[in-house]
Scaffold this motif. Structure first.
Motif, short mmCIF file in Angstrom:
data_model
loop_
_atom_site.label_atom_id
_atom_site.label_comp_id
_atom_site.label_asym_id
_atom_site.label_seq_id
_atom_site.Cartn_x
_atom_site.Cartn_y
_atom_site.Cartn_z
N MET A 545 -44.00 -1.46 54.57
CA MET A 545 -45.31 -1.95 54.13
C MET A 545 -45.34 -2.21 52.63
SD MET A 545 -46.66 -2.04 57.06
CE MET A 545 -48.27 -2.64 56.54
N LEU A 546 -45.98 -3.33 52.26
CA LEU A 546 -46.30 -3.61 50.87
C LEU A 546 -47.78 -3.34 50.68
CD1 LEU A 546 -44.39 -6.98 50.26
CD2 LEU A 546 -43.53 -4.63 50.15
N ASN A 547 -48.11 -2.57 49.68
CA ASN A 547 -49.49 -2.16 49.44
C ASN A 547 -50.02 -2.80 48.16
OD1 ASN A 547 -49.47 -0.40 51.69
ND2 ASN A 547 -48.43 1.16 50.48
N PHE A 548 -51.29 -3.30 48.25
CA PHE A 548 -51.92 -3.99 47.13
C PHE A 548 -52.98 -3.10 46.51
CE2 PHE A 548 -50.06 -7.06 49.87
CZ PHE A 548 -49.58 -8.06 49.05
N SER A 549 -53.17 -3.26 45.22
CA SER A 549 -54.06 -2.36 44.49
C SER A 549 -55.53 -2.59 44.79
CB SER A 549 -53.83 -2.52 42.98
OG SER A 549 -54.04 -3.86 42.57
N MET A 550 -55.89 -3.70 45.42
CA MET A 550 -57.26 -3.96 45.83
C MET A 550 -57.24 -4.84 47.07
SD MET A 550 -58.41 -6.57 42.80
CE MET A 550 -57.90 -5.42 41.53
N PRO A 551 -58.29 -4.75 47.89
CA PRO A 551 -58.30 -5.52 49.14
C PRO A 551 -58.59 -7.00 48.90
CG PRO A 551 -60.31 -4.27 48.96
CD PRO A 551 -59.46 -3.87 47.79
N VAL A 552 -57.60 -7.70 48.46
CA VAL A 552 -57.78 -9.13 48.17
C VAL A 552 -56.78 -9.97 48.93
CG1 VAL A 552 -58.75 -8.75 45.89
CG2 VAL A 552 -56.27 -8.94 46.16
N THR A 568 -55.27 -4.41 52.84
CA THR A 568 -54.65 -3.94 51.59
C THR A 568 -53.14 -3.83 51.72
OG1 THR A 568 -54.96 -1.64 52.25
CG2 THR A 568 -56.68 -2.65 50.90
N SER A 569 -52.54 -4.21 52.86
CA SER A 569 -51.11 -4.08 53.03
C SER A 569 -50.58 -5.11 54.02
CB SER A 569 -50.74 -2.67 53.51
OG SER A 569 -51.36 -2.39 54.74
N VAL A 570 -49.31 -5.46 53.88
CA VAL A 570 -48.62 -6.34 54.81
C VAL A 570 -47.25 -5.76 55.11
CG1 VAL A 570 -49.84 -8.43 54.08
CG2 VAL A 570 -47.73 -7.75 52.92
N GLU A 571 -46.64 -6.14 56.22
CA GLU A 571 -45.35 -5.61 56.65
C GLU A 571 -44.25 -6.64 56.46
OE1 GLU A 571 -43.27 -3.59 60.64
OE2 GLU A 571 -45.40 -4.13 60.60
N THR A 572 -43.11 -6.19 55.90
CA THR A 572 -42.00 -7.10 55.68
C THR A 572 -41.36 -7.49 57.01
OG1 THR A 572 -40.48 -5.25 55.36
CG2 THR A 572 -41.52 -6.18 53.40
N LEU A 590 -53.17 -7.81 39.65
CA LEU A 590 -53.00 -7.27 40.98
C LEU A 590 -51.64 -6.56 41.06
CD1 LEU A 590 -54.00 -7.17 43.95
CD2 LEU A 590 -52.84 -9.35 44.29
N GLN A 591 -51.63 -5.27 41.48
CA GLN A 591 -50.39 -4.50 41.61
C GLN A 591 -49.96 -4.44 43.07
OE1 GLN A 591 -48.57 -2.90 39.14
NE2 GLN A 591 -49.88 -3.85 37.61
N VAL A 592 -48.65 -4.65 43.30
CA VAL A 592 -48.09 -4.62 44.65
C VAL A 592 -46.93 -3.61 44.65
CG1 VAL A 592 -47.19 -5.95 46.57
CG2 VAL A 592 -48.61 -7.07 44.83
N ASP A 593 -47.01 -2.61 45.54
CA ASP A 593 -45.98 -1.58 45.65
C ASP A 593 -45.45 -1.55 47.08
OD1 ASP A 593 -44.30 0.47 44.94
OD2 ASP A 593 -45.87 1.69 44.01
N ALA A 594 -44.42 -0.74 47.32
CA ALA A 594 -43.81 -0.65 48.64
C ALA A 594 -43.77 0.80 49.09
CB ALA A 594 -42.40 -1.24 48.62
#
Length: 751
Positions: A545-552, A568-572, A590-594
């Motif tokens: 999963m990739l997680n975003f710092s805000m639901p955008v 707030t997240s998507v799957e690779t 916008l911050q994107v983490d894994a």
């Protein structure tokens, strides 16, 4: 004893061809409680063992011809692990005796202040006096004028000193060691009575230096192999194999005591079946390649020189060379682990015995254990299932060893069931962990190691779970091998653990990478952004999963209003790639983490919208404002000023109602909560008087931000203006606009 064999000189200098050695031998050291760790070989070899209650310690324990000695004798309690001192010495005093062969220990019998050919030798010393040898017969000496075995001044042991009642004039007796011969200290009868209980006492001997010791290995190895208990043939020139006196070999590690190997008369070896013994057959304890070892042999020998037979206790030493354990890492080829992922590790253990087929030696088997820890390694971190193969490989430094078999790794485990020992059981082989390829056993585990931790695989050619016992037949009922201590083994030592290992694998876990095909998007626009997640090897990682710092994040749709499209997240997916449709109404970052460790998160900058539209301008201190170039006038109430001004915090505040008018938005005022609410489309912005927090709601999702200046009803003159002044940036950014400041003209432009 072996009366039928001839105890002749050593033949080990010949080229030895090993034949079958005795089939019955065992792992053979037993820890001896109480041996002082800081003693050296000249002191500890007094006979410490676990089968007697007390041991005699004599110093010096080693001597040579022409040396002058004054023996000091102490009593060691093997149970309390302390020396006997004070009044307790009286329990031993009257039974203690020093014995020497005639002509060995010369004393100044004629009182001329030197040793000469006319001096007698002592043969026995007790608390009552001594016997001497005058060249013809042993004679009892006169205690009143000579010497006795006495308690020393500090009552820590015994010395031989002149027999006088004046302690200030009493002095130690000095002896010249004139020739090789037997010197020993013992308790008469071997026991003492203490408080009505009979206690056994181990005697001590003084040894002569100079014996040339040789060591050969039944495995065919030139040197001993690290971690493997080698079956050794220890050759001692002129060893008296027919004696009841037990021989010992002391092993020192880096100059310190490590273990004592008992050389037993029932473990002798006659390699060529000639009727002549060539040495003692023993199993050495495991040794390490990064240590230096010396083997010192203490034995009774009989030699002939110039027609004379000398029978004495001798000591000699030889250095032991240890060949290092070797391994080969096959995977990963880049010698680093993917942190937080199951990463296959494949390696081989490459050592083997030179010629194990012809000789009965300790079985050559391979064992491994797995440790996950930081650097330096911290044992407290080495618990839990951090290393797994189908949750079967346990990360633990102390208990869990795995035997390498051609069917897979199998856990070796202790099971306390036997009355006089313990049982070692084996788990079922773990499939796919060992594969035989071109005669080599390739070991594979899937290691899941946290970021910046290290996987350490330690290996050994000794099963340390079953080490301290005698191998017994395979127990088919329990599926294990029953082991237990021998009644009398021949590995002796005070050390608690003889475990030696070598490092087979050392791999540090490193994070992967996350990248995007762009580093910026524009507000109020939909953007398809492709993200790629890779491990440290450069391989794409699917299913994370990739997680975003805000639901955008909106995936697979064009409308932001549908709650099913907001996440707030998507799957690779395949190759670690995923495309996400991003939308943000206001300019921000916008911050994107894994969900796996990565070097650093991805930052997507949201730029102000490029869409054409309204342009609004305000000037500090002016009641005028402009919308798309058209001038308007702001109205004040009851003498207050509606003009924008710079509030504390160096932030421009503008009347909220005129921002709303300029951007075609609506503004509502709640007098009870003193809250202004701006509404434009599906976006609402709320600011409360006296608060620096702005609340933004878009598409049913709410966020908060912190402002440099609080919303206020005060004008530039500090008067209550009856309207709310707010920082312009946060309102206009929420609606997808940008506020620009011109310091020269003191103008705020919103567009």
């Amino acid at each position: 004893m072996h009366k039928s064999k001839k105890a002749l000189s050593l033949l080990l200098s010949l080229a030895l061809v090993f034949t079958i050695v005795s089939p019955a031998f065992a792992f053979s050291f037993q820890p001896i409680p109480g041996t002082p760790e800081d003693t050296d070989s000249g002191d500890y070899f007094g006979g410490f063992n676990e089968w007697s209650d007390y041991s005699i310690v004599v110093s010096p324990a080693v001597t040579a011809v022409n040396q002058v000695i004054s023996p000091v004798i102490k009593i060691y309690n093997n149970k309390t692990q302390k020396y006997v001192t004070g009044n307790d010495l009286e329990d031993f005093w009257k039974n203690l005796e020093l014995l020497a062969d005639p002509g060995v220990l010369i004393y100044d019998s004629n009182d001329n202040g030197r040793f000469d050919e006319r001096d007698y030798s002592v043969t026995k010393v007790t608390y009552e006096g001594y016997y001497y040898y005058d060249g013809f017969n042993p004679v009892l000496g006169d205690p009143s004028v000579r010497f006795t075995l006495s308690v020393n001044d500090d009552m820590s042991g015994f010395v031989i000193q002149s027999a006088t009642t004046d302690v200030f004039t009493s002095k130690l007796v000095r002896f010249l060691v004139a020739k090789p011969g037997k010197i020993s200290v013992k308790i008469s009868g071997g026991t003492v009575n203490i408080d009505g209980s009979t206690k056994t006492v181990q005697d001590a001997k003084i040894y002569f230096t100079g014996t040339q010791v040789q060591v050969f290995y039944a495995s065919g190895n030139k040197n001993t192999l690290a971690t493997y208990p080698e079956t050794a043939i220890i050759g001692v020139p002129y060893a008296n194999f027919n004696t009841d006196d037990t021989a010992y070999a002391v092993i020192e590690e880096d100059g310190k005591y490590y273990a004592t190997v008992q050389l037993e008369s029932n473990e002798l070896i006659d390699l060529d079946r000639s009727g002549v013994y060539q040495g003692y057959k023993v199993v050495l304890p495991p040794l390490a390649a990064d240590k230096k070892y010396t083997l010192k042999v203490y034995a009774r020998v009989s030699s002939w020189t110039s027609g004379n037979n000398y029978d004495y206790y001798a000591v000699g030493n030889v250095n032991l060379t240890v060949d290092e354990g070797k391994s080969t890492l096959i995977k990963p080829e880049d010698k680093v682990l993917a942190a937080g992922l199951y990463d296959p590790v494949t390696f081989t253990l490459d050592n083997k015995l030179a010629d194990p087929s012809k000789h009965n030696v300790v079985d050559f088997k391979k064992y491994v254990r797995f440790i996950v820890a930081g650097k330096p390694y911290n044992v407290s971190e080495t618990t839990g299932n951090l290393v797994e193969v189908d949750t079967s490989i346990i990360n633990n430094q102390t208990w869990y060893w795995y035997e390498v078999t051609d069917k897979g790794l199998r856990k070796v485990k202790e099971d306390s069931r036997l009355p006089n020992g313990y049982k070692v059981t084996f788990g079922s082989p773990i499939s796919d962990t060992v594969k035989v390829n071109e005669g080599k056993e390739e070991i594979t585990v899937n290691a899941n190691v946290p970021k910046d931790k290290t996987l350490l695989v330690e290996a050994a050619y000794t099963n340390y779970t079953a080490l301290f016992g005698e191998n017994r037949p395979y127990d088919s009922v329990s599926g294990g091998v029953a082991v237990g201590p021998r009644n009398k083994g021949n590995w002796i030592g005070f050390q608690k653990d003889y475990t030696k290992v070598f490092k087979a694998v050392e791999l540090e876990a490193k994070p992967g990478t996350l990248t995007a095909n762009t580093d910026s998007i524009y507000a109020n626009q939909y953007h398809n952004v492709e993200f790629t997640l890779k491990d440290v090897h450069g391989k794409g990682v699917k299913g994370k999963m990739l997680n975003f710092s805000m639901p955008v994040v909106s995936v697979g749709g064009s409308s932001f209003g549908s709650s099913g499209n907001v996440t707030t997240s998507v799957e690779t997916q395949d190759e670690g790639k995923v495309t996400a449709t991003l939308f943000s109404q206001y300019a921000n970052a916008l911050q994107v983490d894994a969900t796996i460790p990565i070097e650093q998160p991805v930052t997507i900058n949201v730029k102000p919208s490029q869409q054409t539209g309204t342009k609004v301008q305000f000037v500090i201190g002016s009641d005028k404002y402009w919308v798309n170039g058209k001038e308007f006038t702001m109205e004040g109430f009851q003498g207050t000023s509606p003009a924008p001004y710079i509030a504390p915090g160096d932030r421009t505040v503008v009347p909220a109602s005129y921002i709303a008018l300029g951007l075609n938005a609506q503004v509502f005022w709640d007098a009870n909560t003193k809250t202004a609410t701006f509404v434009r489309g599906d976006t609402t912005v709320q600011m409360k008087v006296g608060s620096k927090i702005v609340k933004i709601t878009k598409g049913g999702n709410t966020f908060t931000q912190s402002m440099e200046a609080a919303a206020t009803t005060m004008d530039a003159n500090g008067m209550d203006a009856g309207r709310i002044f707010v920082p312009a940036k946060y309102v206009v950014n929420a609606f997808g606009y940008e506020a620009k400041w011109d310091a020269e003209t003191k103008t705020v432009t919103i567009e």
